[in-house]
Design a protein around this motif. Structure first.
Motif, mmCIF file in Angstrom:
data_model
loop_
_atom_site.group_PDB
_atom_site.id
_atom_site.type_symbol
_atom_site.label_atom_id
_atom_site.label_comp_id
_atom_site.label_asym_id
_atom_site.label_seq_id
_atom_site.Cartn_x
_atom_site.Cartn_y
_atom_site.Cartn_z
ATOM 1 N N TYR A 1 0.825 -1.203 0.000
ATOM 2 C CA TYR A 1 0.000 0.000 0.000
ATOM 3 C C TYR A 1 0.866 1.262 0.000
ATOM 4 O O TYR A 1 0.633 2.203 -0.739
ATOM 5 N N PHE A 2 1.890 1.274 0.856
ATOM 6 C CA PHE A 2 2.730 2.469 0.958
ATOM 7 C C PHE A 2 3.899 2.440 -0.016
ATOM 8 O O PHE A 2 4.687 3.377 -0.065
ATOM 9 N N GLY A 3 4.053 1.353 -0.764
ATOM 10 C CA GLY A 3 5.165 1.277 -1.713
ATOM 11 C C GLY A 3 6.508 1.247 -1.019
ATOM 12 O O GLY A 3 7.476 1.831 -1.484
ATOM 13 N N LEU B 1 2.994 19.585 3.518
ATOM 14 C CA LEU B 1 2.627 18.210 3.184
ATOM 15 C C LEU B 1 1.115 18.085 3.000
ATOM 16 O O LEU B 1 0.649 17.300 2.182
ATOM 17 N N LEU C 1 5.179 7.606 11.902
ATOM 18 C CA LEU C 1 4.045 8.111 11.138
ATOM 19 C C LEU C 1 2.769 7.442 11.637
ATOM 20 O O LEU C 1 2.741 6.233 11.866
ATOM 21 N N SER D 1 -3.702 10.026 1.689
ATOM 22 C CA SER D 1 -2.865 8.848 1.466
ATOM 23 C C SER D 1 -2.950 7.876 2.631
ATOM 24 O O SER D 1 -2.418 6.779 2.554
ATOM 25 N N GLN E 1 -0.713 20.116 1.574
ATOM 26 C CA GLN E 1 -0.973 20.504 0.192
ATOM 27 C C GLN E 1 -0.836 19.345 -0.775
ATOM 28 O O GLN E 1 -1.402 19.366 -1.855
ATOM 29 N N HIS E 2 -0.006 18.393 -0.406
ATOM 30 C CA HIS E 2 0.192 17.244 -1.282
ATOM 31 C C HIS E 2 -0.741 16.103 -0.904
ATOM 32 O O HIS E 2 -0.433 14.942 -1.137
ATOM 33 N N LEU F 1 -2.233 8.762 6.039
ATOM 34 C CA LEU F 1 -1.398 9.131 7.184
ATOM 35 C C LEU F 1 -2.030 10.355 7.826
ATOM 36 O O LEU F 1 -2.349 11.324 7.153
ATOM 37 N N ASN G 1 -9.614 3.688 0.728
ATOM 38 C CA ASN G 1 -8.838 3.896 -0.500
ATOM 39 C C ASN G 1 -8.776 2.620 -1.324
ATOM 40 O O ASN G 1 -8.739 2.663 -2.551
ATOM 41 N N PHE H 1 0.714 17.170 10.356
ATOM 42 C CA PHE H 1 1.710 17.384 9.316
ATOM 43 C C PHE H 1 1.765 18.856 8.938
ATOM 44 O O PHE H 1 0.780 19.576 9.072
ATOM 45 N N ILE I 1 -1.609 14.629 1.830
ATOM 46 C CA ILE I 1 -1.070 13.544 2.638
ATOM 47 C C ILE I 1 -2.170 12.855 3.428
ATOM 48 O O ILE I 1 -2.122 11.645 3.643
#
Lengths: 149, 229
Positions: B145-147, B192, B215, B200, B194-195, B202, B225, B188, B197
């Motif tokens: 999932y988190f790669g 972050l 984390l 995702s 803005q991206h 977290l 998801n 965060f 997070i």
């Protein structure tokens, strides 16, 4: 601070701008030194998954969790190698601290308004081009734009 | 709000960051939160400068929150403000996945166990399911999932964390269990946020006694998801 700089008497007026220069890849960039918060050696970075590649993760900066952005990757420079001279410059942007990983820090330069010229594109990562005393060009980074997703 | 009109206006103002046709409806709606965006033709004493929503969003993100806009043309709009429990102390179960250190809030954890090979089943799509007391629950490999790269690929070698959050249940698969911890949740940074997070999976992070950072996992977001709502 004597020698080269001594011939330019630095006055903290509106026309004088003090900049911090640093290297990303082979290119020299600069940013307003007043928003630079810290310059530190590359610390242990905690990787955060599922984010763009240029966000390296977060660090513990004296009890504060600060995100780290790799400027080379942000600018699309590939294969940047970091060594003992590499460091993280922490800037305050919009009230938050963001660390930028750079190849090495250059110098602190004082320039006058005549030496700085804005670029055309407002959306660009580069806001101004600075001509130094020696006649070389340094690109001033638009940190606000780098900050944007 | 009409998202096509918002998109057209944003294009005119040069606020688009990718081709117009690549914008989804929700992305188009969130353009109203960008600095400099306004659909008002005339600037009045109170509105039209494109500042209001931008300030709202920035202030919410400053505390680690999220602002989501939903709108159906002619029906109505909904502004969802999500604010985290910042600087609160939470009990977490700390697990490791590869080099990454993750914390799962205890409130979401139901059970922790080692998988017995006979309780593992696969459905026709290859989804791994784990049988717990006569019921099947999907297995989510956190490394996938988190790669994150992990040496532990056999489900029987790692540890299963059976979680439930908001009526959604799944088994999260991690490499090993580190232990229970009480941590101070830190939101965060807005950079972050803005991206995306939070989307995702977290929800924050925390500094541990040795100075390292862990984390905090948001179980509900991870499950939805993968399997939708």
């Amino acid at each position: 601070m004597k020698g080269r700089e001594s011939k330019v008497a630095f006055e903290n007026s509106a026309e004088n701008i003090r900049l911090l220069t640093f290297f990303v890849g082979e290119e020299q960039y600069c940013a307003d030194i007043s928003i630079a918060h810290d310059i530190i050696k590359v610390p242990a970075i905690t990787y955060i998954p599922r984010l763009p590649e240029y966000i390296k993760g977060v660090i513990n900066l004296r009890g504060k969790v600060v995100p780290i952005c790799d400027l080379a990757l942000r600018f699309g420079v590939e294969g940047e190698e970091y060594d003992g001279q590499s460091c993280v410059i922490v800037f305050s942007i919009r009230g938050t601290q963001v660390g930028f990983l750079v190849k090495r820090v250059g110098d602190v330069i004082d320039i006058t308004e005549k030496q700085i010229c804005p670029t055309v594109n407002e959306r660009s990562f580069i806001s101004h081009i600075v001509t130094t005393e020696e006649g070389s060009f340094v690109k001033k980074i638009n940190l606000e734009e780098v900050f944007e997703a | 709000m009409d998202h096509t009109k918002i998109l057209a206006k944003a294009k005119k103002k040069g606020l688009l960051r990718k081709p117009e046709e690549e914008y989804t409806k929700s992305e188009a709606l969130s353009l109203i939160m960008r600095a400099g965006f306004s659909t008002n033709e005339n600037v009045t004493e109170y509105s039209g400068r494109g500042v209001g929503m931008d300030v709202v969003k920035q202030n919410i993100e400053k505390v680690g929150g999220k602002l989501v806009v939903e709108s159906d043309l002619g029906v109505g709009s909904r502004f969802v403000i999500k604010i985290p429990l910042s600087l609160s102390i939470t009990d977490v179960m700390q697990v490791s996945v590869g080099q990454t250190d993750l914390s799962i809030p205890i409130s979401s954890v139901k059970e922790i166990f080692k998988l017995k090979p006979e309780t593992l089943v696969r459905d026709t799509e290859g989804t791994e399911l784990c049988m717990i007391r006569g019921r099947c629950y999907p297995v989510i490999r956190l490394s996938e999932y988190f790669g994150v790269e992990s040496e532990i690929t056999e489900l029987t070698d790692g540890i299963m964390v059976f979680c439930e959050d908001d009526h959604m249940r799944a088994c999260l698969f991690a490499d090993s269990l580190i232990g229970e911890q009480q941590i101070v949740v830190k939101p965060f940074s807005p950079y972050l946020a803005q991206h995306n997070i939070a989307e995702s999976g977290l929800s924050g992070c925390s500094i541990l006694a040795d100075g390292s950072i862990t984390l905090i996992v948001d179980v509900k977001t991870i499950i939805s998801n993968i399997f939708g709502n």
